[in-house]
Design an enzyme around this catalytic site. Structure first.
Site, PDB file in Angstrom:
ATOM      1  N   HIS A  86       0.816  -1.223   0.000  1.00  0.00           N
ATOM      2  CA  HIS A  86       0.000   0.000   0.000  1.00  0.00           C
ATOM      3  C   HIS A  86       0.841   1.259   0.000  1.00  0.00           C
ATOM      4  O   HIS A  86       0.303   2.350  -0.141  1.00  0.00           O
ATOM      5  CB  HIS A  86      -0.974  -0.013   1.186  1.00  0.00           C
ATOM      6  CG  HIS A  86      -2.182  -0.851   0.905  1.00  0.00           C
ATOM      7  ND1 HIS A  86      -2.114  -2.205   0.746  1.00  0.00           N
ATOM      8  CD2 HIS A  86      -3.485  -0.520   0.714  1.00  0.00           C
ATOM      9  CE1 HIS A  86      -3.327  -2.677   0.491  1.00  0.00           C
ATOM     10  NE2 HIS A  86      -4.166  -1.665   0.466  1.00  0.00           N
TER      11      HIS A  86
ATOM     12  N   SER B 195      -0.448  -0.790  -6.092  1.00  0.00           N
ATOM     13  CA  SER B 195      -0.255  -1.957  -6.959  1.00  0.00           C
ATOM     14  C   SER B 195       0.462  -1.576  -8.241  1.00  0.00           C
ATOM     15  O   SER B 195       0.299  -0.471  -8.758  1.00  0.00           O
ATOM     16  CB  SER B 195      -1.608  -2.563  -7.316  1.00  0.00           C
ATOM     17  OG  SER B 195      -2.284  -2.961  -6.158  1.00  0.00           O
TER      18      SER B 195
ATOM     19  N   LYS C 240     -14.340  -8.007  -9.004  1.00  0.00           N
ATOM     20  CA  LYS C 240     -13.553  -8.877  -9.878  1.00  0.00           C
ATOM     21  C   LYS C 240     -12.977 -10.057  -9.079  1.00  0.00           C
ATOM     22  O   LYS C 240     -13.059 -11.205  -9.516  1.00  0.00           O
ATOM     23  CB  LYS C 240     -12.430  -8.057 -10.496  1.00  0.00           C
ATOM     24  CG  LYS C 240     -11.695  -8.798 -11.586  1.00  0.00           C
ATOM     25  CD  LYS C 240     -10.703  -7.865 -12.267  1.00  0.00           C
ATOM     26  CE  LYS C 240      -9.908  -8.635 -13.307  1.00  0.00           C
ATOM     27  NZ  LYS C 240      -8.894  -7.798 -13.936  1.00  0.00           N
ATOM     28  N   ASP C 241     -12.415  -9.768  -7.910  1.00  0.00           N
ATOM     29  CA  ASP C 241     -11.894 -10.863  -7.077  1.00  0.00           C
ATOM     30  C   ASP C 241     -13.026 -11.778  -6.635  1.00  0.00           C
ATOM     31  O   ASP C 241     -12.846 -12.983  -6.527  1.00  0.00           O
ATOM     32  CB  ASP C 241     -11.181 -10.301  -5.840  1.00  0.00           C
ATOM     33  CG  ASP C 241      -9.800  -9.747  -6.188  1.00  0.00           C
ATOM     34  OD1 ASP C 241      -9.154 -10.283  -7.091  1.00  0.00           O
ATOM     35  OD2 ASP C 241      -9.384  -8.767  -5.545  1.00  0.00           O
TER      36      ASP C 241
ATOM     37  N   GLU D   3       5.806 -33.834  -1.906  1.00  0.00           N
ATOM     38  CA  GLU D   3       4.590 -33.354  -2.543  1.00  0.00           C
ATOM     39  C   GLU D   3       4.944 -32.561  -3.787  1.00  0.00           C
ATOM     40  O   GLU D   3       6.042 -32.019  -3.907  1.00  0.00           O
ATOM     41  CB  GLU D   3       3.811 -32.469  -1.555  1.00  0.00           C
ATOM     42  CG  GLU D   3       3.178 -33.268  -0.443  1.00  0.00           C
ATOM     43  CD  GLU D   3       1.924 -33.967  -0.902  1.00  0.00           C
ATOM     44  OE1 GLU D   3       2.049 -35.057  -1.481  1.00  0.00           O
ATOM     45  OE2 GLU D   3       0.830 -33.424  -0.689  1.00  0.00           O
TER      46      GLU D   3
END
Lengths: 427, 273, 189
Positions: free
Chosen positions: A219, A223, A247-248, A291
């Protein structure tokens, strides 16, 4: 920091006004993921993975706390208590499958998040700190996932712990002593299982704390975006709420569809059958693999088959495996290109798509394959490219490359008539 | 400065890898890896269909009961299913009294709650299947989770049970050392990882059990039924998982569509979205 | 894209469109809410007793060996339960008591099953603070002042109907749910 045109938090209800004076938590949230955070308007879908990663972390913590209510961290009961969860605990099978596949989902999301960073050079100034913290999160995740995999105390749990802690014995002089300290014994046993359980419970909360730092650091400059051009004016941004929440939000639902298919219809697809066999210190499985999310690094570890100069092969492999991640810490200073986005870097882009991505794919494949030819030779070539990419190609390319012309601003990139820079996804 | 160090470190790793690759390649050409008998003759499980396969997979109660009969009459002499409790058998369609009767036939060594001593007593529905003491050589594995603990699952169990044969002549020709000695106690089975299994063929003849539903107990039928039963012992919640899964996935698809429409609405006033 | 045509139209003027849009947004948020509730349900349900615990929620006890005047302890839901075969004298003593004067007024008849009045089946948990009272088990002789049970922790005396008669306990010993599945087998729970 935020842009001068960002919305200010204005509580209207008297209770919220009172709250804002006493503890401005709603203001913090508003400015972090609400209407007060201005975000470039041109983000593509590769920017959704940060939000999804946060969701995965929360999901892992919630299901993990539930599992810890029923699990017994003792070698005599660990395997059976896991089966108790699967059979008798109400919805226990769902909790365990969601947790096991949740770890996989978390890594899928994180790998995409990291590769977004590679392509768009999200690590560059002024966002170096976000990147450094991100690498720390990745390392913590790997440690957490490794210890979690040991907890069911199946064959792969045991032998995974044996092999991975064995890496530390490669350290000259103190290696063996260090490994014994790590295990609390000479081989994985009750002491190991107990401390792994304790740390596996603790680390996710450490990760949560570091994630908060990650978001905080984000922040400060705000972004990045697919053009790599910094925000210049109000028309370049939209508030996080409602635009990016919307959107998310829908991609979360889509994620839940895919995650649901994995959990409900193929919950063991990514697991190894041997982990349904209780741990047996007297019998090594034919083919030990970690894994899937460790495969690239496991392939690098196994690629070093000969001694080099004065360094024995084993130590070389261990050094390389850790270095493979540690090099990421130096990326902001190795990549000197003035342009961020791979979309405007023709040469770098070629190395990314035709070098790094295939090399990672080969490493993924070979890490899961048995340690025999031709997989070893393939992983040697892919590892070679991997190190060359970050340590040689990126520094050189960033000096000699001639970037394509950048759009003047984000707004121009989005609204411009001959707009080749609007990078897919949003079209 | 950092870039000089970077190039040096890069050279260090890449040269080491080149050397390793070169050494490996030379070895590979001078001494190509010899195929082993396991590599050449090991076979993947046969194609076998089970009701529990696929996203619509469910359990066939009659088959599970038959498989349980095979387990009890054939497998249970050597193999335990210690994760399964007698009460779980109610899910195979047995009623409470039947489960009680099945459990009562077993002897359970358990702590007497009043005296605190370990005592033998008849089994109760709440008990798990007891461990099986095996007197012979080797360690017959517990079968509760076997279909999840082997690649191929139920098809593997079915193939293994029906896969015993003589050692192929070609195998002995190519790998003379692999010929089994008569006293080895091993049996050739191409579906077993190293081809030679200690278990004597358990389903050597038809009619080892009498099915109460009248199904003919051929070797193939018994192998299939017990494999189906072992899917259930490994994953008793499979049906519920599939049912809940459908509801979840369909609801989330619906939510995805709604969410996408909502997203388009929100962004409607921003061009390019 | 239908919306693109109306980009320059402020959203507020397009009344019909706004209502449809609001509806979709509300529906999407509601779907998210339903999804969240669906997730919370198993998270809460997992803390309820698991199947193996529930399987032990009823106990069968063979009482054929218990002679009049004797009592046995058994286990019911991980707690002791007292099964006592009362003698005729004990039954009479219990019936003689004036119920209205008791702290927790109940008759012996209310505390036993019809046709099996000699079988007094109660939890072996003192209603004061949860200790296990003493009684005529395995030849034990401590039965308290009223011939039933005696809790040594804080001195609660129970009579031959396991009713509290003296001491701090507020209630009679609890009678669990049970039934006689045959003359010699009782199923508790």
């Amino acid at each position: 920091m935020s842009f001068p045109w960002a919305n200010e938090y204005k509580p209207s209800h008297p209770l919220m006004v009172w709250m804002d004076e006493k503890l401005p938590l709603p203001r913090l949230v508003y400015n972090a993921v609400g209407g007060g955070y201005e975000v470039p308007r041109n983000l593509n879908y590769f920017w959704n993975f940060g939000f999804l990663a946060g969701l995965c972390l929360v999901m892992q913590i919630v299901t993990g706390i539930v599992l810890a209510m029923h699990y017994g961290g003792d070698t005599r009961v660990a395997f059976n208590s896991t089966e108790h969860i699967m059979r008798d605990v109400n919805w226990g099978w769902l909790m365990r499958y969601a947790h096991a596949n949740g770890a996989s989902a978390f890594f899928v999301v994180i790998y995409l998040h990291i590769f977004r960073g590679f392509f768009y050079s999200s690590y560059k100034a002024p966002r170096e700190m976000i990147w450094l913290i991100g690498v720390v999160i990745f390392l913590l995740m790997m440690a957490t996932a490794f210890m979690g995999y040991v907890l069911p105390w199946g064959q792969m749990s045991y032998w995974g712990a044996q092999v991975i802690t064995g890496l530390f014995s490669a350290i000259p002089l103190v290696g063996d002593a260090f490994r014994e300290w790590l295990l609390g014994g000479f081989a994985p046993d009750n002491a190991t299982l107990n401390r792994f359980f304790s740390l596996h419970f603790l680390l996710p909360f450490v990760i949560l704390g570091v994630v908060i730092l990650h978001v905080w650091a984000l922040h400060i400059p705000g972004s990045s975006n697919p053009t790599g051009v910094e925000v210049k004016s109000e028309s370049d941004t939209v508030p996080f709420y409602p635009y990016y929440i919307g959107k998310d939000g829908w991609t979360v639902a889509l994620f839940m569809v895919l995650f649901g298919i994995a959990v409900f219809f193929m919950p063991n697809a990514l697991g190894h059958p041997d982990n349904y066999v209780p741990a047996n210190p007297m019998q090594t499985p034919a083919h030990i693999v970690p894994e899937w999310y460790f495969w690239p690094f496991y392939a690098i570890l196994r690629a070093f088959t000969v001694d080099f100069l004065i360094v024995p092969a084993k130590l070389m492999g261990v050094l390389a495996m850790f270095s493979a991640i540690l090099v990421w810490f130096f990326l902001p200073w190795l990549d000197r290109s003035p342009v961020r986005s791979g979309s405007y870097r023709p040469l770098y882009r070629k190395f990314f798509w035709f070098g790094l991505v295939p090399a990672m794919a080969v490493l993924f494949y070979c890490g899961g394959a048995p340690a025999e030819e031709p997989f070893v030779m393939l992983s040697q070539l892919a590892s070679l490219y991997y190190f060359a990419h970050f340590l040689i190609i990126v520094p050189i390319v960033s000096s000699i490359e001639r970037p394509d012309p950048l759009p003047f601003s984000i707004t121009e990139a989005v609204l411009g008539a001959d707009d080749k820079a609007s990078l897919g996804g949003q079209g | 400065m950092i870039r000089i160090i970077s190039l040096a470190v890069g050279a260090f790793f890449t040269l080491a890898l080149l050397l390793a690759f070169g050494t490996g390649a030379v070895n590979y050409i001078s001494e190509p890896p010899a195929p082993s008998a396991e590599k050449v003759f090991h076979e993947h499980p046969k194609e076998a269909k089970f009701a529990s396969d696929g996203p619509f997979g469910h359990f066939d109660e009659a088959q599970l009961q038959r498989g349980f009969a095979v387990y009890q009459n054939v497998c249970a002499a050597c193999h335990s299913i210690s994760q399964v409790a007698y009460r779980d058998l109610e899910k195979l369609g047995y009623n409470e009294a039947e489960v009680k009767a099945i459990a009562a036939k077993a002897t359970i060594n358990a702590k007497d709650p009043l005296s605190g001593e370990m005592k033998d007593r008849p089994g109760l529905p709440a008990d798990k299947f007891p461990p099986v003491v095996y007197a012979g050589a080797g360690h017959p594995p517990d079968l509760s989770l076997i279909t999840k603990a082997r690649h191929g699952g139920a098809a593997y169990v079915y193939s293994l049970l029906t896969g015993y044969t003589e050692q192929p002549a070609e195998l002995i020709k190519r790998f003379p050392d692999a010929k089994l000695k008569p006293d080895s106690g091993l049996h050739y089975n191409p579906y077993f990882a190293n081809l030679n299994i200690a278990m004597t063929p358990p389903l050597a003849s038809d009619d080892l059990v009498t099915y109460s539903d009248g199904t003919k107990a051929t070797k193939d039928q018994m192998a299939k039924d017990v494999a189906a039963f072992l899917v259930w012992t490994a994953e008793p919640n499979l049906e519920k998982r599939h049912q809940v899964g459908f509801v979840w996935v369909l609801f989330m698809l619906f939510a995805t569509v709604l969410g996408y429409m909502s997203y388009r609405n929100i962004w409607a006033d921003k061009k390019g979205h | 894209m239908a919306q693109e045509a109306s980009i320059d139209t402020p959203a507020g003027q397009d009344g019909e469109g706004v209502r449809r849009r609001d509806f979709i947004n509300i529906a999407a948020v509601s779907a998210a809410g339903i999804g969240a509730v669906a997730v919370v349900y198993p998270l809460i349900s997992q803390m309820a007793p698991s199947a193996d615990v529930l399987a032990e929620s009823s106990t069968e006890v063979d009482i054929s060996a218990v002679q009049p005047g004797q009592a046995i302890k058994s286990i019911f839901r991980k707690q002791p339960v007292f099964i006592r075969n009362l003698t005729t004298v004990e039954i009479e003593e219990a019936n003689k008591v004036d119920v209205s004067g008791l702290r927790d007024p109940q008759t012996l008849k209310e505390r036993t099953k019809e046709g099996h009045e000699n079988w007094l089946i109660t939890m072996g948990v003192c209603t004061h603070l949860g200790c296990i009272p003493l009684g005529p088990f395995d030849g034990g002789t401590v039965v308290g002042e009223f011939g039933g049970y005696f809790c040594p922790c804080h001195g609660s005396h129970y009579d031959t109907a396991a009713r509290i008669r003296k001491g701090p306990a507020p209630k009679n010993l609890h009678v669990p749910e049970y039934e006689f599945t045959s003359d010699t087998v009782v199923t508790i729970g």
